[in-house]
Structure formats: structure tokens, C-alpha cells
Design an enzyme around this catalytic site. Structure first.
Site, PDB file in Angstrom:
ATOM      1  N   THR A  76      43.825  37.381  42.495  1.00  0.00           N
ATOM      2  CA  THR A  76      44.745  38.050  43.418  1.00  0.00           C
ATOM      3  C   THR A  76      45.592  37.025  44.170  1.00  0.00           C
ATOM      4  O   THR A  76      46.811  37.179  44.304  1.00  0.00           O
ATOM      5  CB  THR A  76      43.951  38.934  44.411  1.00  0.00           C
ATOM      6  OG1 THR A  76      43.155  39.860  43.652  1.00  0.00           O
ATOM      7  CG2 THR A  76      44.860  39.694  45.348  1.00  0.00           C
ATOM      8  N   ASN A 157      43.592  45.496  32.164  1.00  0.00           N
ATOM      9  CA  ASN A 157      42.171  45.494  32.501  1.00  0.00           C
ATOM     10  C   ASN A 157      41.459  46.787  32.124  1.00  0.00           C
ATOM     11  O   ASN A 157      40.270  46.792  31.864  1.00  0.00           O
ATOM     12  CB  ASN A 157      41.966  45.215  33.993  1.00  0.00           C
ATOM     13  CG  ASN A 157      42.906  45.981  34.880  1.00  0.00           C
ATOM     14  OD1 ASN A 157      44.121  45.930  34.695  1.00  0.00           O
ATOM     15  ND2 ASN A 157      42.352  46.708  35.833  1.00  0.00           N
ATOM     16  N   GLN A 185      42.684  39.006  32.455  1.00  0.00           N
ATOM     17  CA  GLN A 185      41.816  39.614  31.426  1.00  0.00           C
ATOM     18  C   GLN A 185      41.975  38.951  30.067  1.00  0.00           C
ATOM     19  O   GLN A 185      41.138  39.148  29.190  1.00  0.00           O
ATOM     20  CB  GLN A 185      42.114  41.112  31.306  1.00  0.00           C
ATOM     21  CG  GLN A 185      41.734  41.922  32.532  1.00  0.00           C
ATOM     22  CD  GLN A 185      40.229  41.988  32.772  1.00  0.00           C
ATOM     23  OE1 GLN A 185      39.422  41.652  31.899  1.00  0.00           O
ATOM     24  NE2 GLN A 185      39.845  42.409  33.961  1.00  0.00           N
ATOM     25  N   SER A 206      41.237  34.147  36.626  1.00  0.00           N
ATOM     26  CA  SER A 206      40.181  34.331  37.622  1.00  0.00           C
ATOM     27  C   SER A 206      38.837  33.922  37.040  1.00  0.00           C
ATOM     28  O   SER A 206      38.496  34.345  35.925  1.00  0.00           O
ATOM     29  CB  SER A 206      40.146  35.806  38.028  1.00  0.00           C
ATOM     30  OG  SER A 206      39.045  36.058  38.850  1.00  0.00           O
ATOM     31  N   GLY A 207      38.067  33.125  37.799  1.00  0.00           N
ATOM     32  CA  GLY A 207      36.795  32.599  37.298  1.00  0.00           C
ATOM     33  C   GLY A 207      35.804  33.670  36.882  1.00  0.00           C
ATOM     34  O   GLY A 207      35.184  33.577  35.824  1.00  0.00           O
ATOM     35  N   HIS A 208      35.693  34.719  37.700  1.00  0.00           N
ATOM     36  CA  HIS A 208      34.579  35.654  37.449  1.00  0.00           C
ATOM     37  C   HIS A 208      34.793  36.571  36.251  1.00  0.00           C
ATOM     38  O   HIS A 208      33.918  37.364  35.913  1.00  0.00           O
ATOM     39  CB  HIS A 208      34.232  36.443  38.719  1.00  0.00           C
ATOM     40  CG  HIS A 208      35.195  37.516  39.123  1.00  0.00           C
ATOM     41  ND1 HIS A 208      34.889  38.847  38.991  1.00  0.00           N
ATOM     42  CD2 HIS A 208      36.425  37.472  39.684  1.00  0.00           C
ATOM     43  CE1 HIS A 208      35.898  39.579  39.458  1.00  0.00           C
ATOM     44  NE2 HIS A 208      36.837  38.758  39.893  1.00  0.00           N
ATOM     45  N   CYS A 332      38.472  48.470  40.904  1.00  0.00           N
ATOM     46  CA  CYS A 332      39.198  48.614  42.170  1.00  0.00           C
ATOM     47  C   CYS A 332      39.603  50.052  42.425  1.00  0.00           C
ATOM     48  O   CYS A 332      39.740  50.468  43.552  1.00  0.00           O
ATOM     49  CB  CYS A 332      40.447  47.738  42.150  1.00  0.00           C
ATOM     50  SG  CYS A 332      40.075  46.043  41.801  1.00  0.00           S
TER      51      CYS A 332
HETATM   52  N1  PLP Z   1      44.417  40.980  37.619  1.00  0.00           N
HETATM   53  C1  PLP Z   1      43.689  41.662  36.723  1.00  0.00           C
HETATM   54  C2  PLP Z   1      44.323  42.099  35.429  1.00  0.00           C
HETATM   55  C3  PLP Z   1      42.357  41.963  36.998  1.00  0.00           C
HETATM   56  O1  PLP Z   1      41.632  42.643  36.111  1.00  0.00           O
HETATM   57  C4  PLP Z   1      41.801  41.531  38.221  1.00  0.00           C
HETATM   58  C5  PLP Z   1      40.418  41.903  38.584  1.00  0.00           C
HETATM   59  O2  PLP Z   1      39.914  42.939  38.206  1.00  0.00           O
HETATM   60  C6  PLP Z   1      42.605  40.799  39.112  1.00  0.00           C
HETATM   61  C7  PLP Z   1      43.922  40.536  38.781  1.00  0.00           C
HETATM   62  C8  PLP Z   1      42.087  40.298  40.416  1.00  0.00           C
HETATM   63  O3  PLP Z   1      41.285  39.158  40.219  1.00  0.00           O
HETATM   64  P1  PLP Z   1      40.308  38.682  41.402  1.00  0.00           P
HETATM   65  O4  PLP Z   1      39.191  39.670  41.422  1.00  0.00           O
HETATM   66  O5  PLP Z   1      39.874  37.314  41.016  1.00  0.00           O
HETATM   67  O6  PLP Z   1      41.116  38.689  42.636  1.00  0.00           O
END
Ligand code: PLP
Length: 394
Positions: A76, A157, A185, A206-208, A332
Site C-alpha cells: 500500500t 488479487n 500479486q 509486498s513481502g507477505h 480487504c
Molecule cells: N495490491 C494488491 C493487488 C494486493 O493484493 C494487496 C494486498 O492484498 C495490496 C496491494 C496491499 O499490500 P499490503 O497488504 O502489503 O499493503
């Protein structure tokens, strides 16, 4: 064989298990190696070296230069930084092109730009087709003389649908427009080569989502791209992102990227085969089950399937009784009973959008788990339909 306390984790687009090798790599930096990477002494300096190794490993996964990698706190933050930076660097340009199916990290930011920047912006949110794909001609037509940035996700996602971002970025480049892709993703699941995709100026990860911890991300910024930091503070990240580095997580992310470089083939062979077995099995054995998203232009790990006339939340609760983890909509947006904005943008009918389940696999899934889910799902859906007035009145 699945044991009664085994967790069948098929929600890897929400978050992933931290790989054991990643945990092991991180451990010393919680205890004996706690120095600050910016310190002048050798003790801190050895941590700084490990951060540099991590940067190198991320760069290798993306075919980029280490100097183009900025560590952030999450996907994000990377998305916000790219878009706000592009607007700040080109204050005469007030138009943004994005899609209707972006993650809230981009969608909600674009919708709040006027209040954030104090300027009026025009945001074009491109339509998608019923299979979630995008029309390149419509994209080209959306570009205007004052378009500051295009922000289009590499892979969705919720459905896993892959957008042709390399081609889109070329088109934007030919018009002198900056291009950002939210590749949160896509990274680690499909090959990414930024040395070839030269139209891409910014990329978020994003790491996770790739077996590193939560709370660490990367913004790739191509050399020469105009850039303004979002988190302003110290000189860290060469003044491009203030704040003492989240050293342990950065080192973990570096290791995860190294593993991803090694596993990318497996994602596209083993994981894809497991996903196909799951998807084909569910579509064959359960009536009124529909695949959401393009059949092939899709991440190898994701299957989004609607079970008509039943509620996604109810399905998840019944799956939970067997320790099967998946999602209805994105993590989310789940929690609200509104059907997901992605499925709505694709025009998925109400009766199907409400009963959509996203299964997202990883290299840690196996065939026994797929067989277990294939054995349990028909009964779950049949029981729920037995109680559903929509099913009986269809
Ligand atoms: N963008 C996409 C396509 C995502 O799937 C996600 C998380 O679900 C994010 C951004 C946000 O990533 P983070 O959770 O590291 O902020």
C-alpha cells in the site's frame, strides 16, 4: 493423508506462510545482530551489508538494478508513493488512468486525491470485459495530453487475471506518460523482467504475498524517473524513504525473493497443475459452478469460482469446519456483504457474485489437500443450497 487438525491453507493471495528458510535467515537480526545499518561502526555495518544483499536479491527477481529498489512498509505504501510522487513531480498534469478492478490501495487513493493534494484530478477507471481482461484500444484512447500516470495492476488479487502491462507501459511510454504497476500479486508467481519491460517506471510488491513477513514492501523506481519521497525523514534509502529500516523483514524479504527466483518454475508447473485439478474438479462435480476470470490469462495459483444461489460467507464458515481456508472477495472487502467491486466490474450476475470463493494456492500445497477439498466441497454446497430459497426458486 489429511489429519483432523491439519490446516488446509488456500488463501495465499490474502497472505502467505513465512518460509522456514526466511525465518531462519531473519533470526540473528532479532538478537545478536541488532545494529543500525546506518551506523559507522562495524557492528552496524554488517547489518548494512545484509540489507544490501537483500536489495540485490530483490533486484535479481525483477531483473532490475539494486539502486532502483526502495524498501517500504508494505504494498500500500509503495502504491501511494508511486502515484503521489508522479503527481508531485508533474504538477501541471491532472489526469490519471487506472482500472475499475484495482486493489483498494490504488482505487481508494485515486478516489481521494483531490482532498490529499488540494488539486482537482480527473481519474479514468477503465472498464474490464466479462472475463476480467482489458481492451488495449480502450486503454490507448483513454490517454490524454495531461495524463500524469497510468496505474494498472499486473495481476488481479481476486480473479488472478493478468493484464498486459508490458504492452500498456510501452504505449504510455510512447506518449511520454509515467507507468506504475501494482505487481503485489504477480511477483514470485509469474516471471517479471524489468530490463525488457522498459515502459514500466514504478512497480510495487509486498513481502507477505511471497513468503516473507508482513510489514515490508518494495517500490521499484526506474533510474531517471522523476521521484518525490512520500515518507520524509532521514537519509535512509538514499533519501527516498525516511525511517530506520525494518532490517529483519528486509533481510527476510531478500531471502524470500531468492527462493521465489528458484520456485518460479514450480509455480507454473506444480502449483498450476494443483490449481487446475482443483478448478476442474469443482466445476465438474458441483452444478451451477462458474469460473470467474479468463481461463488462461491468469495467475497459476488462483481459481475464483462462483457457486450460484449460495452466500460466500456461509460457504467459508462451512469450509472452516474442516479447517479449509479460502476467501470470498479480497481480504480487504470481505466483512462487508456487498459483492466485490471486481466481480461487479466484470458484470458477474448478483446470484453468482455473492457465492464466489477464491482459492489461492502456493508451493506449500499438495495433492492430498486438493483431494480433501474436492471431497468436502460438493456436500457443503449441496447442504447450503438445500436451505437456500434462491436455489429452490431459481
Ligand atoms: N495490491 C494488491 C493487488 C494486493 O493484493 C494487496 C494486498 O492484498 C495490496 C496491494 C496491499 O499490500 P499490503 O497488504 O502489503 O499493503
Amino acid at each position: 493423508m489429511i489429519k483432523s487438525d491439519d490446516v488446509i491453507y488456500m488463501d495465499n493471495n490474502a497472505t502467505t506462510m513465512v518460509a522456514p528458510e526466511v525465518v531462519e535467515t531473519m533470526m540473528p537480526y532479532f538478537s545478536e545482530l541488532y545494529g543500525n545499518p546506518s551506523s559507522m561502526h562495524t557492528f552496524g555495518g554488517q547489518v548494512g551489508k545484509e540489507v544490501a544483499t537483500a536489495r540485490q536479491r530483490v533486484a535479481e527477481l525483477l531483473c532490475a538494478d539494486p539502486s532502483e529498489i526502495i524498501f517500504t512498509s508494505c504494498g500500500t505504501e509503495s502504491d501511494s508513493t508511486a502515484i503521489l510522487s508522479a503527481l508531485q513531480a508533474q504538477s501541471d498534469k491532472r489526469h490519471i488512468v487506472t482500472t475499475r478492478v484495482e486493489h483498494p490501495a490504488v482505487k481508494n487513493l485515486c478516489e481521494s486525491l483531490d482532498s490529499l493534494t488540494g488539486h482537482k484530478h480527473r481519474v479514468t477507471q477503465l472498464h474490464v470485459e466479462s472475463d476480467g481482461t482489458i481492451d488495449l484500444k480502450r486503454f490507448e484512447d483513454s490517454l490524454q495530453d495531461d495524463t500524469a500516470i497510468v496505474s494498472v495492476m499486473w495481476a488481479n488479487n481476486e480473479t488472478g487475471v493478468i493484464f498486459p502491462v508490458e504492452e500498456m507501459a510501452e504505449i504510455a511510454k510512447s506518449r511520454g506518460i509515467l507507468f506504475h504497476t501494482d505487481a503485489v500479486q504477480a511477483v514470485g508467481k509469474i516471471p517479471i523482467d524489468l530490463s525488457k519491460a522498459t515502459g514500466i517506471d514504478f512497480l510495487s510488491l509486498s513481502g507477505h504475498k511471497l513468503h516473507a513477513p508482513k510489514g515490508v514492501g518494495v517500490l521499484y523506481v526506474r533510474k531517471g524517473t522523476p521521484y518525490a519521497p512520500f515518507v520524509i525523514g532521514g537519509h535512509q534509502e538514499h533519501g527516498r524513504r525516511g525511517g530506520t529500516e525494518n532490517v529483519t523483514s528486509i533481510i527476510g524479504l531478500g531471502k524470500a525473493c531468492e527462493l521465489a527466483t528458484r520456485h518460479i518454475k514450480k509455480e507454473n508447473t506444480t502449483v498450476r497443475a494443483l490449481r487446475d485439478k482443483l478448478e476442474n474438479g469443482l466445476l465438474k462435480t458441483i452444478p451451477n459452478a462458474i469460473l470467474n476470470g479468463h481461463k488462461t490469462q491468469r495467475l497459476p495459483n488462483t481459481a475464483n469460482i462462483s457457486f450460484e444461489y449460495v452466500e460466500g460467507e456461509a460457504i467459508l464458515l462451512h469450509m472452516d469446519r474442516f479447517n479449509i481456508c479460502a476467501s470470498s472477495g479480497s481480504a480487504c472487502t470481505s466483512g462487508s456483504l456487498e459483492p466485490s467491486h471486481v466481480l461487479r466490474a466484470m458484470g458477474v450476475p448478483f446470484t453468482a457474485a455473492h457465492g464466489s470463493i477464491r482459492f489461492s494456492l502456493s508451493v506449500y500445497n499438495n495433492e492430498d489437500e486438493i483431494d480433501f477439498v474436492l471431497e468436502k466441497m460438493p456436500g457443503i454446497i449441496a447442504n447450503l443450497r438445500e436451505m437456500s430459497p434462491f436455489w429452490h426458486n431459481r
